[in-house]
Design a protein around this motif. Structure first.
Motif, mmCIF file in Angstrom:
data_model
loop_
_atom_site.group_PDB
_atom_site.id
_atom_site.type_symbol
_atom_site.label_atom_id
_atom_site.label_comp_id
_atom_site.label_asym_id
_atom_site.label_seq_id
_atom_site.Cartn_x
_atom_site.Cartn_y
_atom_site.Cartn_z
ATOM 1 N N UNK A 146 -32.461 28.552 15.826
ATOM 2 C CA UNK A 146 -31.202 27.943 14.578
ATOM 3 C C UNK A 146 -30.526 26.995 15.010
ATOM 4 N N UNK A 147 -30.678 26.078 14.209
ATOM 5 C CA UNK A 147 -29.482 24.660 14.626
ATOM 6 C C UNK A 147 -28.515 24.790 13.321
ATOM 7 N N UNK A 148 -27.010 24.796 14.050
ATOM 8 C CA UNK A 148 -26.092 24.833 12.969
ATOM 9 C C UNK A 148 -25.503 23.289 13.178
ATOM 10 N N UNK A 188 -38.168 26.220 13.672
ATOM 11 C CA UNK A 188 -37.039 25.978 13.843
ATOM 12 C C UNK A 188 -36.108 25.846 12.265
ATOM 13 N N UNK A 189 -35.129 26.593 12.365
ATOM 14 C CA UNK A 189 -34.190 26.797 10.935
ATOM 15 C C UNK A 189 -32.957 26.069 10.984
ATOM 16 N N UNK A 190 -32.746 25.262 10.088
ATOM 17 C CA UNK A 190 -31.472 24.229 10.034
ATOM 18 C C UNK A 190 -30.585 25.155 9.156
ATOM 19 N N UNK A 191 -29.233 25.189 9.540
ATOM 20 C CA UNK A 191 -28.260 25.851 8.740
ATOM 21 C C UNK A 191 -27.259 24.562 8.692
ATOM 22 N N UNK A 192 -27.286 24.091 7.379
ATOM 23 C CA UNK A 192 -26.383 23.091 7.348
ATOM 24 C C UNK A 192 -25.463 23.093 6.142
ATOM 25 N N UNK A 193 -24.132 22.925 6.598
ATOM 26 C CA UNK A 193 -23.008 23.450 5.754
ATOM 27 C C UNK A 193 -22.226 22.333 5.181
ATOM 28 N N UNK A 194 -22.611 21.229 5.308
ATOM 29 C CA UNK A 194 -22.031 20.046 4.894
ATOM 30 C C UNK A 194 -22.758 19.480 3.641
ATOM 31 N N UNK A 214 -38.858 24.655 9.592
ATOM 32 C CA UNK A 214 -39.730 25.277 8.774
ATOM 33 C C UNK A 214 -38.918 25.735 7.459
ATOM 34 N N UNK A 215 -37.590 25.727 7.773
ATOM 35 C CA UNK A 215 -36.723 26.098 6.858
ATOM 36 C C UNK A 215 -35.330 25.410 6.718
ATOM 37 N N UNK A 216 -34.583 25.607 5.736
ATOM 38 C CA UNK A 216 -33.098 25.075 5.875
ATOM 39 C C UNK A 216 -32.262 25.906 4.894
ATOM 40 N N UNK A 267 -30.152 17.414 0.283
ATOM 41 C CA UNK A 267 -31.245 16.980 0.710
ATOM 42 C C UNK A 267 -32.038 17.236 2.125
ATOM 43 N N UNK A 268 -32.592 18.421 2.184
ATOM 44 C CA UNK A 268 -33.369 18.720 3.352
ATOM 45 C C UNK A 268 -34.600 19.819 2.918
#
Length: 370
Positions: free
Chosen positions: A104-106, A125-131, A146-148, A156-157
């Protein structure tokens, strides 16, 4: 031993707090702490902020890439690339041994080596995008994710799920009723009958904000208010020294770092803040009336876009760094203090934008891939 779920990212407190909130949600969903792992940066705050988490922590070399072509910056960037390369090799070897169930990428530069290693070993790989605007790390990793998990439909992800931004439990549990605010002011040893203006701009602080607040405190020295100024480490010596010469009715409290930010948000009548993604999420979940001063020069001007996500719903006030003066700041604070109805509307609108269950939503997405 159970294969781990790795939470990677860091370099700033915002990334660390998000990773910690997700880890706690995963534990609440049934994962054990020894089946989780943090990956962060040696240069960041991870070793301090995650010291008591009970979860293993791997610290990587490297730093972010600077956007400049000056000779000094070019040399720094060469060093940064070497460090990131070494970090990538470390992660490839580590993941080859323990084959994580998911990564999990923050965000932040510390997430890049772990994300690329996950792709090499075909680990989800799961992206956690808070911006509001994805940073460079997530734009690169988007090709192999595989997921955002995102804060809104307009981010836009690939493969997005709107989860909101995970925040610390202390912000979710805030009681902002009149009695709750008075109790929080007493906890902070502030006069519970006075309006409280709080200033929080990150662990290092923001010099333009610090100097404007310091000047405003001098101009407002005769007013029966409390200014609770968390100025950060960079300017603390100067600000505290100059603040000692401000005398009068004003209660002006200067601290370097606030260990109870949830209590401070609960006590706050008006907040002055930068507009980092985590700050925006905490403002929304808490329902605080905030004056946001975006960091100038942030990549993609993402802090301005973060702030606009609240301003567009009458859930906050934006003042650009270039327009910030003590006078302008005082005018905006006075406008909120003198109009309780307008302030209450902003608080309600902000609260409507918050997602108190964001960490649990992210944990659900992660567990769907393990």
């Amino acid at each position: 031993m159970k294969r781990p779920i790795v939470l990677a990212g860091g370099g700033t407190g915002g990334h660390v707090f998000v990773a910690d909130a997700i880890a706690k949600a995963l534990v609440a969903s049934g994962e054990t702490r020894d089946a989780l792992g943090f990956v962060g940066s040696r240069r960041g705050q991870e070793s301090v902020l995650l010291a008591d988490s009970g979860i293993s922590l791997t610290l990587l070399p490297g730093r972010g890439i600077k956007r400049s072509l000056s000779p000094r910056t070019v040399l720094d960037n060469i060093g940064a690339m070497i460090g990131l390369g070494a970090a990538f090799v470390t992660m490839v070897v580590r993941f080859g041994r323990n084959r994580p169930r998911a990564v999990v990428s923050v965000g932040g530069y510390a997430a890049l080596p772990a994300g690329l290693a996950a792709a090499l070993w075909r680990v989800p790989l799961i992206l956690v995008n808070i911006d509001a605007v994805p940073g460079s790390t997530h734009r690169l990793l988007a090709r192999v994710a595989v997921a955002s998990c995102v804060i809104g439909d307009d981010v836009d992800l690939p493969h997005p799920t709107v989860t909101g931004a995970p925040v610390r439990d202390e912000f979710v549990q805030i009681d902002r009723s009149p009695s709750g605010r008075q109790a929080a002011k007493r906890t902070l040893n502030c006069d519970p009958e006075r309006p409280l203006i709080s200033v929080m701009t990150g662990s290092l602080g923001a010099r333009s904000v610090n100097l404007s607040v310091l000047e405003l405190a001098g101009a407002w020295s005769a007013r029966p208010l409390t200014i609770y100024h968390v100025c950060g480490s960079r300017d603390f010596t100067e600000v505290s020294s100059r603040a000692a010469h401000i005398e009068g009715e004003l209660e002006y409290r200067v601290v370097e770092f606030e260990e109870r930010p949830g209590v401070l948000y609960q006590a706050t009548d008006v907040l002055v803040s930068r507009a980092g993604a985590l700050s925006i999420a905490e403002i929304a979940v808490s329902g605080v009336a905030a004056i946001m001063v975006p960091l100038p020069g942030a990549p993609g001007d993402h802090q301005t876009k973060n702030a606009q996500s609240l301003v567009a719903h009458d859930a906050g006030i934006l003042v650009s760094d270039g327009d910030l003066t003590a006078q302008r700041l005082g005018e905006e604070i006075d406008r909120l203090l003198n109009d309780p109805t307008a302030r209450a509307n902003i608080e309600e609108n902000a609260r409507a934008r918050g997602r108190s269950d964001a960490a649990e939503r992210v944990a659900t997405v992660v567990m769907s891939y393990v």
